[in-house]
Design an enzyme around this catalytic site. Structure first.
Site, PDB file in Angstrom:
ATOM      1  N   HIS A   1       4.489  -7.351   0.274  1.00 30.47           N
ATOM      2  CA  HIS A   1       4.069  -8.662  -0.210  1.00 30.47           C
ATOM      3  C   HIS A   1       4.754  -9.018  -1.528  1.00 30.47           C
ATOM      4  CE1 HIS A   1       0.428  -9.080   2.526  1.00 30.47           C
ATOM      5  NE2 HIS A   1       0.834  -7.843   2.746  1.00 30.47           N
TER       6      HIS A   1
ATOM      7  N   SER B   1       8.252   3.313   4.502  1.00 34.78           N
ATOM      8  CA  SER B   1       9.494   3.548   3.775  1.00 34.78           C
ATOM      9  C   SER B   1       9.235   3.325   2.298  1.00 34.78           C
ATOM     10  CB  SER B   1      10.614   2.664   4.296  1.00 34.78           C
ATOM     11  OG  SER B   1      11.852   3.098   3.764  1.00 34.78           O
TER      12      SER B   1
ATOM     13  N   ASP C   1       0.860  -1.186   0.000  1.00 32.08           N
ATOM     14  CA  ASP C   1       0.000   0.000   0.000  1.00 32.08           C
ATOM     15  C   ASP C   1       0.892   1.230   0.000  1.00 32.08           C
ATOM     16  OD1 ASP C   1      -2.029  -1.832   0.328  1.00 32.08           O
ATOM     17  OD2 ASP C   1      -2.909  -0.862   2.090  1.00 32.08           O
TER      18      ASP C   1
END
Length: 282
Positions: free
Chosen positions: A147, A249, A90
Site C-alpha cells: 500500500h 517478498s 504487513d
C-alpha cells in the site's frame, strides 16, 4: 554456519526454473486439489484467513487468487494524521535508517549502494542521496498486498531484470547485494514530502509482481529493462492498495533527505501492519 549453507544452496538452486514452475501451477484451477493445497499452506505458515474478504479456502479458484487476497474493509486501521507516514505492508521491518554515503544496510555486515538499487537512474540517485529508507520483508504467512505510505502521484515505473534469490533473513545475512541483484519494480512518486519510491523486490517462487494501474509486470521475464512514464493521471492516497506479490517478498521505501523522521519506538525486527505509523513528515 547454517546461514552459509543456505546461501550455498541458493547459488545452486535453479531459481528461475522453480519460479516458472510454481507460477504455472499457481494460476491453474485444480478444484479440490487447489483447496487442499491452500489449506495445507495456511496450516504450515499459520495464515489467518479470518481477516480476508474470502475466509474459506474453497472460495479461491487458484493459488494466485489466494496470494492476492484482499482484506476486509476494517481489517487494518489507517493512521490518518496529516503528517503521518504509514507502513506499506504487513511483515517485518528488516532495516531502516539514513542512506549514508549512498549506502543502505541490508543486514549486519552487508551494505549495498543506492546506485545499484535504482539501476543507476541519475534523477533517483540525486533525489535519495542522504535520504531515508525502510525495508519491509513479507514472509509467506503475510498478507501479500502493498500500500501507499502517503499520498502521491506516480511519475515513473521501471522494471529491472535480475536474479531471484530468496530474501529471507538467513539469505540477506549471507548473500551480498541481494536487493540490488534481484528482479525488481521501481515506482517513483511525487509527494508533498518530495520524491518517494516504492521498490518491489522479486524472489525465489515469487511468481508475479502486479500493480493496480498496469496489471502484471513480471512475468514474462525477458531479461530487458523496461520503463514507463506518467503525467498526472495516476494519483494514489495514503493507505491505498498499490498491488501485490504472488507470494511474499520485500518492499523498500525511499524518501528524500530531511523529508521524514522515523517513529521513536521503531526497531529492527518489528512486526509491521499496513496503516500503522512508520514516520512523520518533518
Amino acid at each position: 554456519m547454517l546461514n552459509q549453507l543456505k546461501a550455498i544452496i541458493q547459488y545452486l538452486l535453479p531459481k528461475q526454473f522453480l519460479t516458472i514452475i510454481f507460477g504455472w501451477l499457481a494460476k491453474k484451477q485444480l478444484g479440490k486439489v487447489t483447496t487442499w493445497m491452500i489449506k495445507g499452506f495456511c496450516k504450515l505458515y499459520r495464515v489467518d484467513l479470518s481477516e480476508a474478504k474470502l475466509t474459506n479456502a474453497a472460495d479461491y479458484k487458484t493459488f494466485n487468487d489466494f496470494f492476492a487476497r484482499e482484506l476486509k474493509e476494517d481489517a487494518r486501521e489507517i493512521d490518518t494524521a496529516e503528517n503521518s507516514i504509514i507502513m506499506p505492508a504487513d511483515g517485518v521491518l528488516s532495516q531502516f535508517g539514513t542512506i549514508q554515503d549512498s549506502q543502505l544496510l541490508q543486514a549486519k555486515g552487508h551494505f549495498y549502494s543506492l546506485e545499484s538499487l535504482v539501476a543507476c537512474h541519475p534523477d533517483m540517485i540525486k533525489y535519495f542521496q542522504n535520504g531515508s529508507y525502510a525495508t519491509t520483508y513479507l514472509s509467506p504467512k503475510n498478507y501479500h498486498r502493498f500500500h501507499m505510505p502517503c499520498d502521491g502521484t506516480l511519475r515513473e515505473m521501471i522494471y529491472v531484470p535480475g536474479s531471484l534469490f530468496s530474501v529471507s533473513k538467513a539469505t540477506t545475512e549471507s548473500i551480498p547485494n541481494i536487493f540490488a541483484r534481484n528482479e525488481r519494480v521501481i515506482c517513483l512518486f511525487e509527494t508533498e514530502l518530495g520524491p518517494m519510491a516504492q521498490i518491489l523486490v522479486g524472489a525465489t517462487i515469487v511468481g508475479s509482481i502486479e500493480v493496480d494501474w498496469a496489471g502484471i509486470i513480471t512475468p514474462p521475464r525477458e531479461g530487458i529493462m523496461k520503463r514507463w512514464t506518467y503525467s498526472d493521471e495516476i494519483k494514489l492516497s495514503k493507505g491505498q492498495d498499490m498491488g501485490c506479490f504472488k507470494l511474499g517478498s520485500t518492499v523498500i521505501t525511499l524518501f528524500a533527505s530531511n523529508a521524514i523522521e522515523f517513529s521513536n519506538n521503531l526497531k529492527v525486527g518489528d512486526v509491521t501492519r499496513v496503516g500503522q505509523k512508520l514516520a512523520e513528515r518533518i
